[in-house]
Motif scaffolding. Sequence first.
Motif, PDB file in Angstrom:
ATOM      1  N   UNK A   1       0.850  -1.194   0.000  1.00 27.95           N
ATOM      2  CA  UNK A   1       0.000   0.000   0.000  1.00 27.95           C
ATOM      3  C   UNK A   1       0.888   1.248   0.000  1.00 27.95           C
ATOM      4  N   UNK A   2       0.622   2.152  -0.934  1.00 24.32           N
ATOM      5  CA  UNK A   2       1.461   3.337  -1.083  1.00 24.32           C
ATOM      6  C   UNK A   2       1.121   4.421  -0.064  1.00 24.32           C
ATOM      7  N   UNK A   3      -0.116   4.467   0.402  1.00 19.73           N
ATOM      8  CA  UNK A   3      -0.520   5.469   1.390  1.00 19.73           C
ATOM      9  C   UNK A   3       0.181   5.185   2.713  1.00 19.73           C
ATOM     10  N   UNK A   4       0.711   6.208   3.396  1.00 19.20           N
ATOM     11  CA  UNK A   4       1.335   5.979   4.705  1.00 19.20           C
ATOM     12  C   UNK A   4       0.379   5.288   5.673  1.00 19.20           C
ATOM     13  N   UNK A   5       0.881   4.293   6.396  1.00 16.95           N
ATOM     14  CA  UNK A   5       0.096   3.538   7.369  1.00 16.95           C
ATOM     15  C   UNK A   5       0.598   3.869   8.765  1.00 16.95           C
ATOM     16  N   UNK A   6      -0.341   4.149   9.674  1.00 20.47           N
ATOM     17  CA  UNK A   6       0.053   4.447  11.050  1.00 20.47           C
ATOM     18  C   UNK A   6       0.664   3.202  11.695  1.00 20.47           C
ATOM     19  N   UNK A   7       1.798   3.391  12.372  1.00 18.05           N
ATOM     20  CA  UNK A   7       2.465   2.280  13.031  1.00 18.05           C
ATOM     21  C   UNK A   7       3.432   1.568  12.097  1.00 18.05           C
ATOM     22  N   UNK A   8       3.796   0.376  12.459  1.00 21.17           N
ATOM     23  CA  UNK A   8       4.763  -0.431  11.721  1.00 21.17           C
ATOM     24  C   UNK A   8       4.025  -1.500  10.924  1.00 21.17           C
ATOM     25  N   UNK A   9       3.843  -1.272   9.622  1.00 22.02           N
ATOM     26  CA  UNK A   9       3.076  -2.236   8.823  1.00 22.02           C
ATOM     27  C   UNK A   9       3.794  -3.572   8.694  1.00 22.02           C
ATOM     28  N   UNK A  10       5.107  -3.599   8.931  1.00 19.80           N
ATOM     29  CA  UNK A  10       5.859  -4.848   8.804  1.00 19.80           C
ATOM     30  C   UNK A  10       5.524  -5.812   9.933  1.00 19.80           C
ATOM     31  N   UNK A  11       5.127  -5.287  11.097  1.00 21.17           N
ATOM     32  CA  UNK A  11       4.820  -6.172  12.221  1.00 21.17           C
ATOM     33  C   UNK A  11       3.479  -6.884  12.015  1.00 21.17           C
ATOM     34  N   UNK A  12       2.648  -6.375  11.108  1.00 19.34           N
ATOM     35  CA  UNK A  12       1.365  -7.021  10.837  1.00 19.34           C
ATOM     36  C   UNK A  12       1.565  -8.407  10.234  1.00 19.34           C
ATOM     37  N   UNK A  13       2.680  -8.599   9.522  1.00 16.33           N
ATOM     38  CA  UNK A  13       3.007  -9.936   8.995  1.00 16.33           C
ATOM     39  C   UNK A  13       3.252 -10.900  10.152  1.00 16.33           C
ATOM     40  N   UNK A  14       3.880 -10.417  11.237  1.00 10.81           N
ATOM     41  CA  UNK A  14       4.155 -11.252  12.398  1.00 10.81           C
ATOM     42  C   UNK A  14       2.869 -11.588  13.138  1.00 10.81           C
ATOM     43  N   UNK A  15       1.887 -10.718  13.070  1.00  9.98           N
ATOM     44  CA  UNK A  15       0.591 -11.042  13.664  1.00  9.98           C
ATOM     45  C   UNK A  15      -0.150 -12.090  12.841  1.00  9.98           C
ATOM     46  N   UNK A  16      -0.035 -12.004  11.520  1.00 14.79           N
ATOM     47  CA  UNK A  16      -0.809 -12.870  10.632  1.00 14.79           C
ATOM     48  C   UNK A  16      -0.294 -14.304  10.592  1.00 14.79           C
ATOM     49  N   UNK A  17       1.015 -14.490  10.796  1.00 14.80           N
ATOM     50  CA  UNK A  17       1.616 -15.822  10.753  1.00 14.80           C
ATOM     51  C   UNK A  17       1.836 -16.304  12.184  1.00 14.80           C
ATOM     52  N   UNK A  18       1.176 -17.391  12.576  1.00 14.34           N
ATOM     53  CA  UNK A  18       1.203 -17.805  13.986  1.00 14.34           C
ATOM     54  C   UNK A  18       2.574 -18.312  14.421  1.00 14.34           C
ATOM     55  N   UNK A  19       3.370 -18.818  13.506  1.00 18.53           N
ATOM     56  CA  UNK A  19       4.709 -19.253  13.889  1.00 18.53           C
ATOM     57  C   UNK A  19       5.605 -18.049  14.182  1.00 18.53           C
ATOM     58  N   UNK A  20       5.477 -17.006  13.387  1.00 18.35           N
ATOM     59  CA  UNK A  20       6.206 -15.770  13.651  1.00 18.35           C
ATOM     60  C   UNK A  20       5.682 -15.110  14.928  1.00 18.35           C
ATOM     61  N   UNK A  21       4.373 -15.197  15.105  1.00 17.77           N
ATOM     62  CA  UNK A  21       3.755 -14.630  16.312  1.00 17.77           C
ATOM     63  C   UNK A  21       4.321 -15.302  17.560  1.00 17.77           C
ATOM     64  N   UNK A  22       4.420 -16.623  17.517  1.00 20.44           N
ATOM     65  CA  UNK A  22       4.971 -17.358  18.656  1.00 20.44           C
ATOM     66  C   UNK A  22       6.419 -16.942  18.929  1.00 20.44           C
ATOM     67  N   UNK A  23       7.202 -16.753  17.870  1.00 24.77           N
ATOM     68  CA  UNK A  23       8.591 -16.352  18.028  1.00 24.77           C
ATOM     69  C   UNK A  23       8.704 -15.010  18.746  1.00 24.77           C
ATOM     70  N   UNK A  24       7.855 -14.048  18.397  1.00 24.75           N
ATOM     71  CA  UNK A  24       7.899 -12.732  19.031  1.00 24.75           C
ATOM     72  C   UNK A  24       7.454 -12.808  20.484  1.00 24.75           C
ATOM     73  N   UNK A  25       6.466 -13.655  20.794  1.00 25.58           N
ATOM     74  CA  UNK A  25       6.032 -13.791  22.182  1.00 25.58           C
ATOM     75  C   UNK A  25       7.111 -14.457  23.034  1.00 25.58           C
ATOM     76  N   UNK A  26       7.811 -15.429  22.465  1.00 22.61           N
ATOM     77  CA  UNK A  26       8.911 -16.069  23.190  1.00 22.61           C
ATOM     78  C   UNK A  26      10.023 -15.054  23.443  1.00 22.61           C
ATOM     79  N   UNK A  27      10.348 -14.269  22.422  1.00 26.24           N
ATOM     80  CA  UNK A  27      11.382 -13.244  22.553  1.00 26.24           C
ATOM     81  C   UNK A  27      11.010 -12.206  23.618  1.00 26.24           C
ATOM     82  N   UNK A  28       9.702 -12.007  23.815  1.00 22.12           N
ATOM     83  CA  UNK A  28       9.209 -11.054  24.816  1.00 22.12           C
ATOM     84  C   UNK A  28       9.195 -11.650  26.223  1.00 22.12           C
ATOM     85  N   UNK A  29       9.615 -12.906  26.341  1.00 20.44           N
ATOM     86  CA  UNK A  29       9.627 -13.617  27.630  1.00 20.44           C
ATOM     87  C   UNK A  29       8.229 -13.645  28.260  1.00 20.44           C
TER      88      UNK A  29
END
Length: 341
Positions: free
Chosen positions: A90-118
């Motif tokens: 999407x060319x229009x500026x998006x509020x926040x970090x649009x790259x982190x939305x991929x980590x929300x959408x993929x549950x394996x990536x989501x799990x990795x971020x939650x583990x990293x967050x202890x």
Amino acid sequence: MSSIATLGSHCALQVLKGAKDEGFKTILVCEKKREKLYRRFHFIDEFIVVDSFAEVMDQRCSNILKENNAIIVPHGTLIAQMSSAEIESIKTPIFGNKWILRWESDRNMKEKLMVESKLKIPRSLSSPSEINGLVIAKRHGAAGGKGYFLATNEEEYMKKRDKLIEDGIIKGDSDLYLQEYALGVSAYLQYFYSELSGELEFFGVDRRYESDIDGLGRIPAQEQIDIELIPSFNVIGNSPLVLRESLLEEVYAMGERFVEAAKRLVPPGMTGPFCLEGVYDENAKFTTFEFSARIVAGTNLYVSGSPYSSLIYDEPMSMGRRIAREVKNANSKNSLSKIVT
């Protein structure tokens, strides 16, 4: 930026009301089938009527948003309706970090971020053959609970999975993520992290009402056994919750660890609203089974502010308005690049 835009669903009313309260022009990308609903609300200044939300990527929509110097506020519908690659294009500026939305959408990536967050999280299973006790099968992405189901063994899993395939809800095992079921009182912890001030704000808590799983409690046990039903976890609505004050220290600590982990794994990190979703057990210990890296619909409870936002602000402050306030502050400091991608 002189205007704030969002898709006509999920929490659009809260987002645009908050933007109007902060002095912004408001724009709604609205499907034709919902136009009549949103025309009722006079704080929406301009409509971009589309057949499908995917048209937010089209030249016509992009041009209108560019002409209005707009920022798009993402919410769950954006993730549910579009792939990560489409959102990132999407060319229009998006509020926040649009790259982190991929980590929300993929549950394996989501799990990795939650583990990293202890964070304390339930064990995930790589195969239904590993099921040995109560598990929950979840779809990837922001499905709102639709297509989730419980199972206690592989045979039960296969039966319910096949029914979802037959109904066209999933295509196969690759659409599902298996996780041990965490028992306890559900709580969805709402936060806002300001990249401008470096401060984390705890904004509120909600619980979700899910059909048909919550409705089953009204049916006697024998009748539950006798009916052929795969209960749905589809979210219907939300209710407010206030935590014991003694729990707040750990609430802030979890949010801070999540913000720090996101900066390491997904630069520039977790900017703006997010939610840690889980349950409190009998010892008042929190298990996080999900996160949402954007505004959640549970914040719609607090359009006039929550018990927690009222401790921070001496005026009604919804999450939608807090987003608009951050954009306003960034504008005044010539720092929009810190809060949009």
